[in-house]
Design an enzyme around this catalytic site. Sequence first.
Site, short mmCIF file in Angstrom:
data_model
loop_
_atom_site.label_atom_id
_atom_site.label_comp_id
_atom_site.label_asym_id
_atom_site.label_seq_id
_atom_site.Cartn_x
_atom_site.Cartn_y
_atom_site.Cartn_z
N GLU A 116 29.49 88.01 84.83
CA GLU A 116 28.66 87.03 85.03
C GLU A 116 27.90 87.31 86.36
O GLU A 116 27.85 88.40 86.82
CB GLU A 116 29.69 85.80 85.53
CG GLU A 116 30.53 85.24 84.50
CD GLU A 116 31.39 84.16 85.09
OE1 GLU A 116 31.71 83.99 86.22
OE2 GLU A 116 31.78 83.45 84.14
N HIS A 171 25.33 74.33 90.98
CA HIS A 171 25.46 75.28 89.62
C HIS A 171 23.99 75.02 89.13
O HIS A 171 23.57 73.97 88.95
CB HIS A 171 26.56 74.85 88.77
CG HIS A 171 26.72 75.77 87.79
ND1 HIS A 171 25.80 75.94 86.59
CD2 HIS A 171 27.74 76.53 87.45
CE1 HIS A 171 26.25 76.94 85.78
NE2 HIS A 171 27.55 77.33 86.30
N ARG A 178 23.72 82.67 91.63
CA ARG A 178 23.39 81.24 91.20
C ARG A 178 22.53 80.59 92.17
O ARG A 178 21.65 79.73 91.75
CB ARG A 178 24.81 80.41 91.41
CG ARG A 178 25.62 80.74 90.49
CD ARG A 178 26.80 79.78 90.47
NE ARG A 178 27.62 79.87 89.32
CZ ARG A 178 29.03 79.67 89.46
NH1 ARG A 178 29.74 79.30 90.41
NH2 ARG A 178 29.76 79.91 88.32
#
Length: 538
Positions: free
Chosen positions: A119, A241, A287
């Site tokens: 990720e 997010h 993010r």
Amino acid sequence: MSLSFEHDVLIIGSGAAGLTVALNLPSDLRVAVLSKTELKSGSTLWAQGGIAAVLDDDDSTESHLQDTLVAGAGLCDKDSVRFTVEHGREAIEWLISQGVQFDTDESEESTQKYHLTKEGGHSHRRIVHAADATGRAVSGSLADRAREKANIEIFEDRVGIDLITHSKLFLPGNRCVGAYVLNKKTSHVELFRAKFVVLATGGASKVYLYTSNPDVATGDGIAMAWRAGCRMGNMEFNQFHPTCLYHPQAKSFLITEAVRGEGGKLLLPNGKRFMGQFDEREELAPRDVVARAIDHEMKRLGADCLYLDISHKDKDFILGHFPTVHQRCLSYGIDITKEPIPVVPAAHYTCGGVVTDSAGRTDLNSLYAVGETAFTGLHGANRMASNSLLECLVFGKSCAEDIASRIAHTPEPPPAPSWDESQVTDSDEDVVISHNWDELRRFMWDYVGIVRTNKRLQRAKHRVDLLHQEIRDYYSNYKVSNDLLELRNLVTVADLIICSAIQRKESRGLHYTLDYPHPLKTPENTILTPVNFPAEPW
Ligand SMILES: Cc1cc2nc3c(=O)[nH]c(=O)nc-3n(C[C@H](O)[C@H](O)[C@H](O)COP(=O)(O)OP(=O)(O)OC[C@H]3O[C@@H](n4cnc5c(N)ncnc54)[C@H](O)[C@@H]3O)c2cc1C
């Protein structure tokens, strides 16, 4: 009739953090676990991507540590990061021993048993997962194990209102000895007394209009601890997010970061990619960078949403890796194997919280905070994906061990009076609550969101002060309800976020302000101290 209970340990919250504490406590301790809704609840239930841990032979704790420090933008507590990553493998093994079934990797190249994804911010594949519904697997197994244990008593539909402390009881030597709790089914307030209290109530992202979090994420533990005199750390760092599903009927459905990890591309409404203009890591940038880029492009174009496209991948691959995302999107008429997904950023994770040490101890004797409620220093100015569940597990275990080591020397909780409702009446104006809920979440989104300015923060401070006063008056005059309690906590949390954001005169990690666009040379935590700070040793 109002009931009263006594336990050795009262755990407020039944997500990964609360249940990890409960299951790691010695079996001869009487433990109460409270949940605002069902036992399986909280953000834990909704976690999709997985849990970061060093499991692959090519990976190392040093690399996990470095990646976390980079994501944290100079504000991580290195000891806390090391403590967490060094206990990663042990935490995953414990989850497996509790019955969690992670996806395995049968391929020949694989050096270990479990399938690992990668990720944003991670330089290795190190995310262990159960398809794209890891939280459901974790929550399900831990809840099943908790129900099997004779020493754990579960109380659902219970809302912790306020902590009971020696100072409130006018006793010497301040410590926490219980909590008042609303039973949502009976509408009575119950008294829970305990030698130790653990706050594991999750984050506070419901303070924003758009959020990926479930309804329970109203920062109750943070607000309770603040009122009881505990310091708060880095409340300005709320992670947004980048990719929540944009659809009028999808309340808060998140499109896991693993979609970008597995090759998903972010697109403008005209189908063009844009991340390359913002960061050389493109879709795999951290993010905050991705959320800001999307926010910037949406504002520039006046677009309601942008798009995330994984449809160039093989259909079987998509169905195998993202069954939940596929199914959910399909229920709204979007087939992710054939078309891009409309996405918007949404408030996702509270990096700051109640200041604790590596055992979850807060400033108040006998009060612990664990999981998203706590500020351990792990996340710094920005949480790295999939480190949060790991934090719940690692600190949950150390909290349980600390309690076990102290319990024999801790006195029984003193008697405490029942909740006094004699001075309040039933509310005749519930519209005040619903109006203030909406107003608060709207101005937090508009003024204290992804991009901030001094002026916006001052405007928000002015609004929150007025709301605070109004809700304080309302709370003093009317009987408590779940909505009122949550609103009271959200206003406190909003105030903490705004005050912290005003104090930070720089842009760093998740805090971005047009008035101070660059980071200062020496990074510092923002620590807020309440007037009733206990300042007494444990
Ligand atoms: C959609 C989504 C996806 C995510 N994906 C990932 C991921 O892939 N990997 C990862 O590491 N992290 C992920 N996260 C973050 C992670 O899920 C959370 O940080 C973590 O689950 C928090 O666990 P917790 O136990 O601290 O709190 P929660 O799991 O939020 O649990 C809070 C508990 O407290 C209870 N509660 C709250 N207030 C009260 C009160 N006043 N009285 C009584 N009980 C109360 C709630 O009912 C609940 O039981 C995700 C989060 C979301 C929202």
